[in-house]
Design a protein around this motif. Structure first.
Motif, PDB file in Angstrom:
ATOM      1  N   CYS A 201      -8.097  -6.311  -5.466  1.00 30.56           N
ATOM      2  CA  CYS A 201      -7.859  -5.478  -4.284  1.00 30.56           C
ATOM      3  C   CYS A 201      -6.376  -5.438  -3.909  1.00 30.56           C
ATOM      4  O   CYS A 201      -5.862  -4.403  -3.468  1.00 30.56           O
ATOM      5  N   ASP A 202      -5.694  -6.560  -4.077  1.00 29.30           N
ATOM      6  CA  ASP A 202      -4.243  -6.565  -3.854  1.00 29.30           C
ATOM      7  C   ASP A 202      -3.551  -5.589  -4.793  1.00 29.30           C
ATOM      8  O   ASP A 202      -2.592  -4.894  -4.409  1.00 29.30           O
ATOM      9  N   GLN A 203      -4.041  -5.540  -6.051  1.00 37.73           N
ATOM     10  CA  GLN A 203      -3.470  -4.613  -7.025  1.00 37.73           C
ATOM     11  C   GLN A 203      -3.670  -3.164  -6.590  1.00 37.73           C
ATOM     12  O   GLN A 203      -2.789  -2.323  -6.750  1.00 37.73           O
ATOM     13  N   PHE A 204      -4.847  -2.855  -6.040  1.00 36.43           N
ATOM     14  CA  PHE A 204      -5.108  -1.498  -5.565  1.00 36.43           C
ATOM     15  C   PHE A 204      -4.061  -1.100  -4.511  1.00 36.43           C
ATOM     16  O   PHE A 204      -3.530   0.011  -4.535  1.00 36.43           O
ATOM     17  N   CYS A 205      -3.803  -2.019  -3.585  1.00 35.15           N
ATOM     18  CA  CYS A 205      -2.842  -1.731  -2.514  1.00 35.15           C
ATOM     19  C   CYS A 205      -1.431  -1.572  -3.082  1.00 35.15           C
ATOM     20  O   CYS A 205      -0.676  -0.671  -2.653  1.00 35.15           O
ATOM     21  N   MET A 206      -1.060  -2.421  -4.027  1.00 35.21           N
ATOM     22  CA  MET A 206       0.263  -2.317  -4.635  1.00 35.21           C
ATOM     23  C   MET A 206       0.439  -0.974  -5.337  1.00 35.21           C
ATOM     24  O   MET A 206       1.495  -0.347  -5.260  1.00 35.21           O
ATOM     25  N   GLU A 207      -0.625  -0.518  -6.029  1.00 31.80           N
ATOM     26  CA  GLU A 207      -0.562   0.783  -6.701  1.00 31.80           C
ATOM     27  C   GLU A 207      -0.398   1.923  -5.696  1.00 31.80           C
ATOM     28  O   GLU A 207       0.181   2.966  -6.007  1.00 31.80           O
ATOM     29  N   ALA A 208      -0.911   1.684  -4.483  1.00 32.26           N
ATOM     30  CA  ALA A 208      -0.790   2.707  -3.428  1.00 32.26           C
ATOM     31  C   ALA A 208       0.542   2.596  -2.693  1.00 32.26           C
ATOM     32  O   ALA A 208       0.825   3.396  -1.790  1.00 32.26           O
ATOM     33  N   GLY A 209       1.357   1.591  -3.056  1.00 30.16           N
ATOM     34  CA  GLY A 209       2.708   1.495  -2.509  1.00 30.16           C
ATOM     35  C   GLY A 209       2.871   0.612  -1.297  1.00 30.16           C
ATOM     36  O   GLY A 209       3.871   0.729  -0.575  1.00 30.16           O
ATOM     37  N   PHE A 210       1.936  -0.299  -1.038  1.00 30.73           N
ATOM     38  CA  PHE A 210       2.101  -1.185   0.121  1.00 30.73           C
ATOM     39  C   PHE A 210       1.454  -2.543  -0.132  1.00 30.73           C
ATOM     40  O   PHE A 210       0.624  -2.695  -1.028  1.00 30.73           O
ATOM     41  N   THR A 211       1.875  -3.498   0.648  1.00 32.79           N
ATOM     42  CA  THR A 211       1.258  -4.825   0.650  1.00 32.79           C
ATOM     43  C   THR A 211       0.342  -4.901   1.864  1.00 32.79           C
ATOM     44  O   THR A 211       0.791  -4.626   2.993  1.00 32.79           O
TER      45      THR A 211
ATOM     46  N   TYR B 132     -13.978  10.802   7.836  1.00 30.44           N
ATOM     47  CA  TYR B 132     -13.411  11.295   6.587  1.00 30.44           C
ATOM     48  C   TYR B 132     -14.507  11.351   5.526  1.00 30.44           C
ATOM     49  O   TYR B 132     -15.439  10.558   5.520  1.00 30.44           O
ATOM     50  N   SER B 133     -14.374  12.269   4.587  1.00 27.36           N
ATOM     51  CA  SER B 133     -15.294  12.302   3.441  1.00 27.36           C
ATOM     52  C   SER B 133     -14.755  11.450   2.299  1.00 27.36           C
ATOM     53  O   SER B 133     -15.513  10.968   1.451  1.00 27.36           O
ATOM     54  N   GLU B 134     -13.438  11.245   2.263  1.00 27.60           N
ATOM     55  CA  GLU B 134     -12.767  10.377   1.297  1.00 27.60           C
ATOM     56  C   GLU B 134     -11.403  10.027   1.864  1.00 27.60           C
ATOM     57  O   GLU B 134     -10.960  10.632   2.853  1.00 27.60           O
ATOM     58  N   ILE B 135     -10.726   9.068   1.219  1.00 31.58           N
ATOM     59  CA  ILE B 135      -9.472   8.601   1.805  1.00 31.58           C
ATOM     60  C   ILE B 135      -8.530   8.100   0.719  1.00 31.58           C
ATOM     61  O   ILE B 135      -8.970   7.601  -0.324  1.00 31.58           O
ATOM     62  N   GLU B 136      -7.236   8.264   0.950  1.00 35.20           N
ATOM     63  CA  GLU B 136      -6.229   7.643   0.103  1.00 35.20           C
ATOM     64  C   GLU B 136      -5.822   6.324   0.747  1.00 35.20           C
ATOM     65  O   GLU B 136      -5.706   6.228   1.979  1.00 35.20           O
ATOM     66  N   LEU B 137      -5.597   5.324  -0.078  1.00 35.67           N
ATOM     67  CA  LEU B 137      -5.263   4.002   0.476  1.00 35.67           C
ATOM     68  C   LEU B 137      -3.974   4.031   1.282  1.00 35.67           C
ATOM     69  O   LEU B 137      -3.818   3.272   2.248  1.00 35.67           O
ATOM     70  N   SER B 138      -3.041   4.885   0.900  1.00 38.19           N
ATOM     71  CA  SER B 138      -1.768   4.949   1.633  1.00 38.19           C
ATOM     72  C   SER B 138      -1.978   5.317   3.099  1.00 38.19           C
ATOM     73  O   SER B 138      -1.146   4.994   3.956  1.00 38.19           O
ATOM     74  N   GLU B 139      -3.098   5.976   3.408  1.00 39.79           N
ATOM     75  CA  GLU B 139      -3.376   6.370   4.784  1.00 39.79           C
ATOM     76  C   GLU B 139      -3.691   5.177   5.683  1.00 39.79           C
ATOM     77  O   GLU B 139      -3.601   5.288   6.912  1.00 39.79           O
ATOM     78  N   VAL B 140      -4.093   4.051   5.077  1.00 39.95           N
ATOM     79  CA  VAL B 140      -4.425   2.865   5.885  1.00 39.95           C
ATOM     80  C   VAL B 140      -3.419   1.740   5.642  1.00 39.95           C
ATOM     81  O   VAL B 140      -3.701   0.574   5.882  1.00 39.95           O
ATOM     82  N   ALA B 141      -2.220   2.101   5.160  1.00 44.71           N
ATOM     83  CA  ALA B 141      -1.202   1.090   4.841  1.00 44.71           C
ATOM     84  C   ALA B 141      -0.821   0.252   6.050  1.00 44.71           C
ATOM     85  O   ALA B 141      -0.436  -0.918   5.909  1.00 44.71           O
ATOM     86  N   ASP B 142      -0.931   0.840   7.250  1.00 40.50           N
ATOM     87  CA  ASP B 142      -0.532   0.113   8.468  1.00 40.50           C
ATOM     88  C   ASP B 142      -1.705  -0.571   9.163  1.00 40.50           C
ATOM     89  O   ASP B 142      -1.523  -1.186  10.225  1.00 40.50           O
ATOM     90  N   GLU B 143      -2.894  -0.473   8.584  1.00 40.21           N
ATOM     91  CA  GLU B 143      -4.071  -1.101   9.180  1.00 40.21           C
ATOM     92  C   GLU B 143      -4.183  -2.576   8.773  1.00 40.21           C
ATOM     93  O   GLU B 143      -3.656  -3.000   7.742  1.00 40.21           O
ATOM     94  N   GLY B 144      -4.877  -3.330   9.600  1.00 41.12           N
ATOM     95  CA  GLY B 144      -5.167  -4.722   9.245  1.00 41.12           C
ATOM     96  C   GLY B 144      -6.320  -4.773   8.256  1.00 41.12           C
ATOM     97  O   GLY B 144      -7.335  -4.100   8.446  1.00 41.12           O
ATOM     98  N   PHE B 145      -6.149  -5.577   7.212  1.00 40.90           N
ATOM     99  CA  PHE B 145      -7.174  -5.680   6.172  1.00 40.90           C
ATOM    100  C   PHE B 145      -7.945  -6.995   6.307  1.00 40.90           C
ATOM    101  O   PHE B 145      -7.370  -8.053   6.609  1.00 40.90           O
ATOM    102  N   ILE B 146      -9.229  -6.890   6.086  1.00 43.25           N
ATOM    103  CA  ILE B 146     -10.105  -8.062   6.032  1.00 43.25           C
ATOM    104  C   ILE B 146     -10.501  -8.234   4.581  1.00 43.25           C
ATOM    105  O   ILE B 146     -11.085  -7.334   3.972  1.00 43.25           O
ATOM    106  N   MET B 147     -10.150  -9.389   3.988  1.00 37.36           N
ATOM    107  CA  MET B 147     -10.256  -9.577   2.538  1.00 37.36           C
ATOM    108  C   MET B 147     -11.029 -10.848   2.195  1.00 37.36           C
ATOM    109  O   MET B 147     -11.133 -11.777   3.003  1.00 37.36           O
ATOM    110  N   MET B 148     -11.511 -10.879   0.965  1.00 36.96           N
ATOM    111  CA  MET B 148     -12.017 -12.128   0.404  1.00 36.96           C
ATOM    112  C   MET B 148     -10.842 -13.060   0.148  1.00 36.96           C
ATOM    113  O   MET B 148      -9.697 -12.625  -0.001  1.00 36.96           O
ATOM    114  N   ALA B 149     -11.109 -14.366   0.093  1.00 38.36           N
ATOM    115  CA  ALA B 149     -10.051 -15.363  -0.076  1.00 38.36           C
ATOM    116  C   ALA B 149      -9.318 -15.179  -1.400  1.00 38.36           C
ATOM    117  O   ALA B 149      -9.865 -14.639  -2.365  1.00 38.36           O
ATOM    118  N   ASP B 150      -8.085 -15.646  -1.440  1.00 36.80           N
ATOM    119  CA  ASP B 150      -7.253 -15.420  -2.630  1.00 36.80           C
ATOM    120  C   ASP B 150      -7.631 -16.292  -3.816  1.00 36.80           C
ATOM    121  O   ASP B 150      -6.998 -16.219  -4.869  1.00 36.80           O
TER     122      ASP B 150
END
Length: 296
Positions: free
Chosen positions: A194-204, A168-186
């Motif tokens: 980053c959690d806020q970004f996902c919430m704005e895209a409509g998923f947890t 992809y040349s770019e991506i919308e976060l909603s496209e990876v809503a079903d993918e497993g995320f690797i994150m920094m600790a809470d």
């Protein structure tokens, strides 16, 4: 016992002669004799034998010399030691680093090369209050901190080079809503952002791994175990490997402010002010260098 009495006693023991000791101390002979008599009275022992031509220590006097001399030496050295501690403290900058730790570390290395006398104490605690400078992050226009500088930084989505998204040349976060995320600790501000970004895209996000260490996040994404967010330039020394692709995020603004703010104890400290200004310049240079490398 008074400190001065012990000092006078040691000088008298050194010279073995009241007049010579008094001359060395620049006091009258009777004053020295009276000081020694008061000390003997307080200890209820005889410290000197008075003999023609001088004085000699009694056994009790010899023991007192052995006990007091190292103590007096320590006290004599105390002003110098306290001065050294005070100087070191003034040359130590206390940092609470809650974001952009790689950027801060590289900045310290660069600063130390120019100011080798300076020292740093480094902690990472959201509850800390005893610091000179705090480096943290927040969503843009949402920091609410006073006496600060903010540097805007956008995020990419990091995906494994082996994934279907890598082309992809770019991506919308909603496209990876079903993918497993690797994150920094809470416990880190970046996680909340980053959690806020996902919430704005409509998923947890489905978090399959979290870490305090960005290198672990990078390595697991490289291994194809999930996707994750990658800040634009504050991880500057951590360029993605050939196994990771960074995709611009479209459809929403994924940015944060890196904030450096003074602590209450930093008021009037010129060393802190110098590092503060150096950090701002360093971060901006890093951002500009990164933008140039990407052709911006």
């Amino acid at each position: 016992m008074e400190l001065q009495q012990l000092q006078y006693f040691l000088v008298a023991a050194q010279y073995g002669h009241i007049t010579k000791a008094a001359n060395s101390l620049k006091i009258a002979q009777p004053a020295l004799s009276q000081s020694i008599k008061r000390l003997e009275s307080e200890l209820d022992v005889k410290l000197f034998e008075r003999k023609k031509g001088g004085i000699t220590l009694t056994k009790a006097g010899e023991i007192l010399v052995e006990e007091v001399r190292p103590v007096m030496k320590t006290l004599d050295n105390l002003p110098r030691k306290l001065s050294e501690v005070d100087k070191k403290q003034k040359q130590t900058i206390h940092l609470n680093v809650l974001a952009a730790s790689i950027l801060v570390t590289n900045c310290i290395i660069s600063y130390k090369a120019k100011h080798p006398e300076m020292n740093f104490e480094f902690e990472q605690s959201p509850l800390a209050e005893d610091y000179d400078l705090c480096i943290t992050a927040s969503l843009p226009k949402n920091n609410g901190m006073s006496d600060q500088i903010t540097l805007e930084e956008k995020f990419f989505l990091a995906v494994p080079a082996s994934s279907k998204y890598a082309k992809y040349s770019e991506i919308e976060l909603s496209e990876v809503a079903d993918e497993g995320f690797i994150m920094m600790a809470d416990t880190r501000p970046i996680r909340n952002i980053c959690d806020q970004f996902c919430m704005e895209a409509g998923f947890t996000p489905d978090i399959v791994f979290e870490s305090m260490n960005f290198e672990s996040v990078r390595s697991l994404i490289s291994a194809g175990l999930g996707v994750g967010f990658w800040p634009e330039y504050s991880w500057e020394s951590a360029e993605p490997s050939k196994n990771v692709v960074l995709l611009p995020i479209k459809g929403q603004e994924c940015k944060r402010d890196i904030v450096i703010a003074y602590g209450q104890q930093a008021a009037g400290n010129s060393n802190v002010r110098n590092f503060y200004e150096f950090f701002i310049d360093f971060a901006m240079e890093c951002r500009d260098r990164h933008n140039r490398s990407r052709g911006f």
